[in-house]
Structure formats: structure tokens, C-alpha cells
Design a protein around this motif. Structure first.
Motif: not given
Lengths: 193, 193
Positions: A30-31, A65-68, A73-74, B31-33
Motif C-alpha cells: 500500500t502507500v 488502516i490509515e494507509e487504506i 489501492w493495493g 510507488v508507480r508514477a
């Protein structure tokens, strides 16, 4: 709904790797809110009934959870050691928490809880994940109710948009990219590994 | 330089899992662009000499190059099935490509090439990864020179900033977070799993 084109291949792969419990472990990227990637192992819990959505479980107190919530998006990377196949599946993540109002999803969350072992359920009663280590006694709570999930238990769904399948056996290896056309139908093309 | 605090634990883990070739496989998230996460399996190639940097290899034509040039940060998730330990290691990614001017890094890139099997070296002469599948004959090129890397061969380094170690054996499991203080020294704290 119809089974996505890649589902039959994945079903065969799961069957051929069924002797290895680790074949249900995969890595979910995740980001983070600061834009950096995060990556951790999660356990595949099957598909949500009548959908192509993969099921996982998580604790509402975990960092993901915070990331999502920030960016739902994963991408999972699922490597099968026995058959040497890799599925990279990207898509939207959906959290089903205690306060969810969709009755079908609430039922799925409850069923996922009931399917857990007692040991796995107990972990949702443990002290806050990631906080300074609590005393050993703090992990000794009574086993939670087996039917009604604890409030911090979440179902996590991945709705696949693309699948990148690499079969390492073979020379050259086979690689297939699955995607969806404008009408939502799945297609596949063979590409170089 | 001194070995980072987590290196001795990882060395022990690698030793205890040495019977499983898959224990050198791990998942790298970037992480993608477009801001979405990417995740794929890569092979651990040891540490860069006299550093704490993990070595991987990649093809300059692969998608991860664009991602790393856009945002040079990664997180690996490394799960060891035999000892049930997970290392999540986040840090800066550094690409060492053919045109690199650092002589020590150029030497490391060349050494990494020489340590590959002939089969692994040949893949860098294959048609463009991810393009429509070429005819079988396109993969039949002669074995590349064993000493001089092909131009599209890259060394990829991960310079760790944080390490999140989870030991699943134990009740409760042990989890340790490693980080660096203002002077770059590593510290560790025990947290709840």
C-alpha cells in the motif's frame, strides 16, 4: 457475476500448492500518507462469495488502516514456491469495519470472524499493535466470543483490476497480463517475461 | 562502517533457513508514477561490501526502473517460512546502471554480473520485458560475455532506514522496531505485535 479469466489458473495453482500452508501467505503493498510504500505479509482467506474479491482480515488499530483510508489501492505479490508462479494482483481495497451498514458485508465480516481459530481471535483483544511492549499479563485476556466479532476486527477486500502472472517454469518463462475492457470484461495477452 | 544492529539477527535467520532456496526471495514494494503501489518478487544477492545495503539485480527495461527514478524509496517484505520471521525493511533505492561513474559501484555491478549463472545472464539479452510475446527464436541468442555486463544490466541497492522484525513463534509474538538516531546510530525498541 462470472468468474474472472484468471480465476481458474489461480484455483489450479492453489490446488497444486495445497500441501504448503505458506502458499496462502502473500505480500500486500500500500502507500503511506507520506507517499512511501508499505509492504507486509497477509493471509488469503478465500474469495468473497459470488465476487472476484480476495478476502483478508486486519485490526482497525494497524497502520495499514490509515494507509487504506488515505489511498485505497493495493498490489499483492503472491509467490507459489512449489509451482514457481507469481501473481501480482492490483486493485481497490475495501475495508469492512464494525460500523459498516451493508448487511451482506456485515454478514461476511461476521463469518470471517467465526472461521478464525480461537488463538487468532484472541489477538484482537491484545494491547495496541505497535505501541511499546506491554507486560506479558496484558496478553492473557479471556477468549473473545466466537460468534460476535470484537469491534476492532475488520474484513479487508481486494477488488482486482489487473493481474500479472509469471510462470517461472519454462524457457523462456510465460508471462500473462490480465485486464478489463471498457465493459468490464476480462482479457489477457501474452508478453515477454 | 559498523554492522547495523539488526544484521546479526538477519544473519542468524538466513543461516537457519539456508536449506530453502526460496528464503532468498522477497517482495519489493515501490510507488508507480501514478501514485499506486507496485510489488514484485526479487532475489537477495547479499550485502554490498562494507555497507548495510542489500543487493538486487534488475533490467533497465523493467517497469521498476521508471518507478525508482520517479521516487527512489522501497519497502521489502521478507518472510522466512522455516523460522516464521518477517523482516520489513524500508529505505532508499539506488540504481547502478552501465553509465554510473562511481568506480567502486561499477566494480560491484560487474561482480554481480559475474556471479550470475549463464542462464540468468542470458535473460538480459532477451526481447523487451512486458512487450507482446516475441517468437520463440527471439530468446535463442548466444550466451553473453561472462565478464562484461550487458548494458541493460543494473545493480539495485536498498539502503535501510527502518526495520520492523516480527517473530511469529511465541505467544505473544515478538516485534522489534529498528531505527536510526540523529547521528545515524541504530536503536531498537520492543513493541506489541
Amino acid at each position: 457475476m462470472s468468474l474472472a479469466l484468471w480465476r481458474s489458473h489461480l484455483a489450479g495453482t492453489l490446488h497444486r500448492n495445497r500441501s504448503l500452508p505458506v502458499s496462502r501467505y502473500l505480500q500486500l503493498a500500500t502507500v503511506r500518507a507520506n507517499g512511501r510504500p508499505a509492504n507486509r505479509t497477509v493471509v488469503f482467506r478465500g474469495f468473497l462469495e459470488n465476487t472476484n474479491q480476495l478476502k483478508f482480515i486486519t485490526d482497525i488499530r494497524s497502520e495499514k488502516i490509515e494507509e487504506i483510508n488515505f489511498y485505497p489501492w493495493g498490489e499483492i505479490c503472491w509467490y507459489f514456491p512449489k509451482t514457481r508462479e507469481q501473481f501480482r494482483i492490483a486493485g481497490k481495497l475495501v475495508l469492512v469495519a464494525a460500523e459498516d451498514t451493508d448487511s451482506a458485508l456485515c454478514l461476511s465480516r461476521r463469518t470471517a470472524w467465526q472461521e478464525l481459530s480461537e488463538g487468532a481471535r484472541s489477538q484482537f483483544g491484545w494491547p495496541h499493535p505497535g505501541a511499546d511492549k506491554a507486560e506479558a499479563g496484558a496478553f492473557d485476556s479471556a477468549a473473545p466470543d466466537a460468534h460476535e466479532p470484537l469491534p476492532n476486527f475488520c474484513l479487508l477486500l481486494l477488488e482486482p483490476e489487473t493481474v500479472d502472472l509469471l510462470e517461472l517454469r519454462g524457457e523462456p518463462q510465460n508471462r500473462s497480463l490480465y485486464g478489463r475492457d471498457g465493459e468490464g470484461n476480462w482479457f489477457v495477452r501474452s508478453v515477454n517475461p
